[in-house]
Design a protein around this motif. Sequence first.
Motif, PDB file in Angstrom:
ATOM      1  N   PHE A 162      -3.909   8.822  -9.874  1.00  0.00           N
ATOM      2  CA  PHE A 162      -4.677   7.483  -9.873  1.00  0.00           C
ATOM      3  C   PHE A 162      -4.333   6.858 -11.447  1.00  0.00           C
ATOM      4  O   PHE A 162      -4.010   5.828 -11.960  1.00  0.00           O
ATOM      5  N   HIS A 163      -5.118   7.778 -12.217  1.00  0.00           N
ATOM      6  CA  HIS A 163      -5.165   7.359 -13.712  1.00  0.00           C
ATOM      7  C   HIS A 163      -4.041   7.432 -14.507  1.00  0.00           C
ATOM      8  O   HIS A 163      -3.704   6.934 -15.382  1.00  0.00           O
ATOM      9  N   GLY A 164      -3.024   8.247 -14.028  1.00  0.00           N
ATOM     10  CA  GLY A 164      -1.576   8.169 -14.681  1.00  0.00           C
ATOM     11  C   GLY A 164      -0.634   7.087 -14.099  1.00  0.00           C
ATOM     12  O   GLY A 164       0.222   6.853 -14.868  1.00  0.00           O
ATOM     13  N   ALA A 165      -0.965   6.523 -13.217  1.00  0.00           N
ATOM     14  CA  ALA A 165      -0.180   5.354 -12.647  1.00  0.00           C
ATOM     15  C   ALA A 165      -0.524   3.994 -13.371  1.00  0.00           C
ATOM     16  O   ALA A 165      -1.847   3.856 -13.420  1.00  0.00           O
ATOM     17  N   THR A 166       0.338   3.159 -13.385  1.00  0.00           N
ATOM     18  CA  THR A 166       0.231   1.734 -13.875  1.00  0.00           C
ATOM     19  C   THR A 166       0.425   0.913 -12.847  1.00  0.00           C
ATOM     20  O   THR A 166       1.147   1.367 -11.891  1.00  0.00           O
ATOM     21  N   THR A 167      -0.329  -0.371 -12.675  1.00  0.00           N
ATOM     22  CA  THR A 167      -0.022  -1.305 -11.523  1.00  0.00           C
ATOM     23  C   THR A 167       1.453  -1.730 -11.930  1.00  0.00           C
ATOM     24  O   THR A 167       2.148  -2.295 -10.877  1.00  0.00           O
ATOM     25  N   GLN A 168       1.832  -1.452 -13.222  1.00  0.00           N
ATOM     26  CA  GLN A 168       3.177  -2.273 -13.375  1.00  0.00           C
ATOM     27  C   GLN A 168       4.259  -1.062 -12.529  1.00  0.00           C
ATOM     28  O   GLN A 168       5.308  -1.571 -12.183  1.00  0.00           O
ATOM     29  N   ASP A 169       3.779   0.426 -12.617  1.00  0.00           N
ATOM     30  CA  ASP A 169       4.603   1.329 -11.912  1.00  0.00           C
ATOM     31  C   ASP A 169       4.722   0.830 -10.450  1.00  0.00           C
ATOM     32  O   ASP A 169       5.895   0.974  -9.836  1.00  0.00           O
ATOM     33  N   ILE A 170       3.815   0.319  -9.936  1.00  0.00           N
ATOM     34  CA  ILE A 170       3.662  -0.222  -8.456  1.00  0.00           C
ATOM     35  C   ILE A 170       4.642  -1.231  -8.271  1.00  0.00           C
ATOM     36  O   ILE A 170       5.445  -1.465  -7.354  1.00  0.00           O
ATOM     37  N   ALA A 171       4.394  -2.227  -9.142  1.00  0.00           N
ATOM     38  CA  ALA A 171       5.323  -3.423  -9.001  1.00  0.00           C
ATOM     39  C   ALA A 171       6.637  -3.235  -8.974  1.00  0.00           C
ATOM     40  O   ALA A 171       7.466  -3.836  -8.320  1.00  0.00           O
ATOM     41  N   ASP A 172       7.028  -2.145  -9.979  1.00  0.00           N
ATOM     42  CA  ASP A 172       8.478  -1.674 -10.222  1.00  0.00           C
ATOM     43  C   ASP A 172       9.052  -1.143  -8.842  1.00  0.00           C
ATOM     44  O   ASP A 172      10.303  -1.524  -8.658  1.00  0.00           O
ATOM     45  N   VAL A 173       8.186  -0.541  -8.090  1.00  0.00           N
ATOM     46  CA  VAL A 173       8.729  -0.069  -6.793  1.00  0.00           C
ATOM     47  C   VAL A 173       8.988  -1.169  -5.777  1.00  0.00           C
ATOM     48  O   VAL A 173       9.977  -1.037  -5.264  1.00  0.00           O
TER      49      VAL A 173
ATOM     50  N   ILE B 152       0.796  -1.354  -0.109  1.00  0.00           N
ATOM     51  CA  ILE B 152       0.071  -0.134   0.073  1.00  0.00           C
ATOM     52  C   ILE B 152       0.824   1.201  -0.052  1.00  0.00           C
ATOM     53  O   ILE B 152       0.728   2.126  -0.675  1.00  0.00           O
ATOM     54  N   GLU B 153       1.912   1.171   0.641  1.00  0.00           N
ATOM     55  CA  GLU B 153       2.978   2.466   0.536  1.00  0.00           C
ATOM     56  C   GLU B 153       3.510   2.690  -0.769  1.00  0.00           C
ATOM     57  O   GLU B 153       3.318   3.808  -1.062  1.00  0.00           O
ATOM     58  N   ALA B 154       3.934   1.468  -1.561  1.00  0.00           N
ATOM     59  CA  ALA B 154       4.292   1.592  -2.816  1.00  0.00           C
ATOM     60  C   ALA B 154       3.029   2.316  -3.567  1.00  0.00           C
ATOM     61  O   ALA B 154       3.274   3.040  -4.675  1.00  0.00           O
ATOM     62  N   ALA B 155       1.835   1.673  -3.477  1.00  0.00           N
ATOM     63  CA  ALA B 155       1.011   2.170  -4.176  1.00  0.00           C
ATOM     64  C   ALA B 155       0.685   3.908  -3.911  1.00  0.00           C
ATOM     65  O   ALA B 155       0.374   4.425  -4.959  1.00  0.00           O
ATOM     66  N   ALA B 156       0.804   4.121  -2.755  1.00  0.00           N
ATOM     67  CA  ALA B 156       0.511   5.586  -2.422  1.00  0.00           C
ATOM     68  C   ALA B 156       1.657   6.474  -2.859  1.00  0.00           C
ATOM     69  O   ALA B 156       1.258   7.609  -3.564  1.00  0.00           O
ATOM     70  N   GLN B 157       2.775   5.989  -2.821  1.00  0.00           N
ATOM     71  CA  GLN B 157       3.928   6.626  -3.576  1.00  0.00           C
ATOM     72  C   GLN B 157       3.640   7.010  -5.068  1.00  0.00           C
ATOM     73  O   GLN B 157       3.659   7.939  -5.580  1.00  0.00           O
ATOM     74  N   VAL B 158       3.332   5.807  -5.744  1.00  0.00           N
ATOM     75  CA  VAL B 158       3.014   5.894  -7.558  1.00  0.00           C
ATOM     76  C   VAL B 158       1.872   6.881  -7.240  1.00  0.00           C
ATOM     77  O   VAL B 158       1.767   7.580  -8.497  1.00  0.00           O
TER      78      VAL B 158
ATOM     79  N   PHE C 232      -4.623  -6.966  -3.726  1.00  0.00           N
ATOM     80  CA  PHE C 232      -5.827  -6.364  -3.712  1.00  0.00           C
ATOM     81  C   PHE C 232      -6.552  -6.939  -5.114  1.00  0.00           C
ATOM     82  O   PHE C 232      -5.763  -7.111  -5.855  1.00  0.00           O
ATOM     83  N   SER C 233      -7.668  -6.545  -5.035  1.00  0.00           N
ATOM     84  CA  SER C 233      -8.445  -7.242  -6.212  1.00  0.00           C
ATOM     85  C   SER C 233      -8.702  -6.427  -7.355  1.00  0.00           C
ATOM     86  O   SER C 233      -9.092  -6.789  -8.480  1.00  0.00           O
ATOM     87  N   SER C 234      -8.430  -5.039  -7.282  1.00  0.00           N
ATOM     88  CA  SER C 234      -8.411  -4.161  -8.302  1.00  0.00           C
ATOM     89  C   SER C 234      -7.547  -2.910  -8.151  1.00  0.00           C
ATOM     90  O   SER C 234      -7.425  -2.737  -6.820  1.00  0.00           O
ATOM     91  N   LYS C 235      -7.173  -2.339  -9.052  1.00  0.00           N
ATOM     92  CA  LYS C 235      -6.677  -0.976  -8.759  1.00  0.00           C
ATOM     93  C   LYS C 235      -7.466   0.118  -7.985  1.00  0.00           C
ATOM     94  O   LYS C 235      -6.811   0.813  -7.157  1.00  0.00           O
ATOM     95  N   GLU C 236      -8.695  -0.019  -8.307  1.00  0.00           N
ATOM     96  CA  GLU C 236      -9.431   0.715  -7.519  1.00  0.00           C
ATOM     97  C   GLU C 236      -9.543   0.645  -6.126  1.00  0.00           C
ATOM     98  O   GLU C 236      -9.687   1.456  -5.294  1.00  0.00           O
ATOM     99  N   ALA C 237      -9.487  -0.751  -5.964  1.00  0.00           N
ATOM    100  CA  ALA C 237      -9.447  -1.159  -4.409  1.00  0.00           C
ATOM    101  C   ALA C 237      -8.048  -0.801  -3.733  1.00  0.00           C
ATOM    102  O   ALA C 237      -8.115  -0.145  -2.467  1.00  0.00           O
ATOM    103  N   ALA C 238      -6.963  -0.681  -4.474  1.00  0.00           N
ATOM    104  CA  ALA C 238      -5.682  -0.072  -3.746  1.00  0.00           C
ATOM    105  C   ALA C 238      -5.909   1.180  -3.747  1.00  0.00           C
ATOM    106  O   ALA C 238      -5.529   1.920  -2.526  1.00  0.00           O
TER     107      ALA C 238
END
Lengths: 211, 211
Positions: free
Chosen positions: B35-46, B23-29, B58-64
Amino acid sequence: MSAVSASTNRQRASQRRRAPQIIEAAAQVFAERGFHGATTQDIADVLGIRQASLYYYFSSKEAALELVCLRGVEGFFEAAKAISTGPGDARKRLILLIESHLSPLLDRGNFIKVFLNERQFLPTESRRRIGRWSRGLERIFEDVIKEGIAKGEFRADLNVRLVTLAILGMCNAASSWYGKENFSVATLAAEFARLVTDGVDKRPAGRRPSR
Amino acid sequence: MSAVSASTNRQRASQRRRAPQIIEAAAQVFAERGFHGATTQDIADVLGIRQASLYYYFSSKEAALELVCLRGVEGFFEAAKAISTGPGDARKRLILLIESHLSPLLDRGNFIKVFLNERQFLPTESRRRIGRWSRGLERIFEDVIKEGIAKGEFRADLNVRLVTLAILGMCNAASSWYGKENFSVATLAAEFARLVTDGVDKRPAGRRPSR
DNA sequence: AATTCCATCTATTGAGCTATAGAAAATGAG
DNA sequence: CTCATTTTCTATAGCTCAATAGATGGAATT
């Protein structure tokens, strides 16, 4: 001038006929959904035209953002500069700066909202240009505040930078709720200006500096 | 308790082991790119894991986004409520409210930034829930200001709603530049509180109400 | 040692989006 | 009415991204 460039000029002139509406629609959609959340289809829907037709007016979605942001900032700096170098004591000029910073909300709310929230997504070069512009505007506020301190109108213990950021933050936040709340720009400006100069504290009558 | 639910409990517990980092990584990204400019790939990279692996947490990007926003608001209301019903005159409590509103910037800056800028993209239900929460917080500020007016501590001509929006706008704006500017949260809070109570105007010494 | 569970991986699907190419319609001047 | 120009349209290429399915390897449990 050659026939080619005459044709080019005519083309640009006619594009400009509808161009304002196109940019207005883009501003509205970007303001509602954010740059990345908005699609070119959304913009086309507002105008009642096909998605691909937009590309007659701008060359990319980013270019559209640039146009919107430019209209969002246009005039701010000039107006602020005129006030800061104009007549009146620092206190009066700070109040005018606040009013002038708020007044474009009335007729360009969407443009300003987009500028404030989406400029980070501009391509590097125009983002830098707008960054410099932005710092220039902050500088104007800072200089008036400094002058007010130097002349003994304002408290000497003010942190000039923080007060500037506070005032701009307060004013810019209005773009997010202006329209939902029932305040005129005039009321808004008056209340914010008074808050900045006097604060919320009551103090004994007849002891405030004359205005 | 059945074997199935024991197993479920164990699973949840282990998910929780790494969940905070996710969640911290998601927050950072989300804070950096929106939200829309970030990809789940970006979060994974972090995190140094694969994009698909995120869906274990998490079950979806929105849930994150929902998880990030929840941590962004958590505690604010409770702290504010405690202050507003606590001891001290209205003036003192307003100052405490401002300080308390600013202090989470220190350790949860990204979460707060995401909450402020991206909550509009939450699914309908949680957006409404957070909207109510937000109005509740505004209400606390408004009530303290009203009380200050009623007790004669604050100016009687204050527009309570506008002053509240001004204060919150000023404080919330700090999330966008805190970290770039060189101010501690303490300095920030002190300067903002003083600005709100006293304004920038200098006035004759010894004539301010005692504090 | 065998089995179960956790965390992550590989591979892929399917949807949605920007942008381009080229045709067609509307406009307007002579 | 004709022709050039401007504006909009259809069709689609090409890409990116969220999300799913099922496999894998290591840790913990029995």
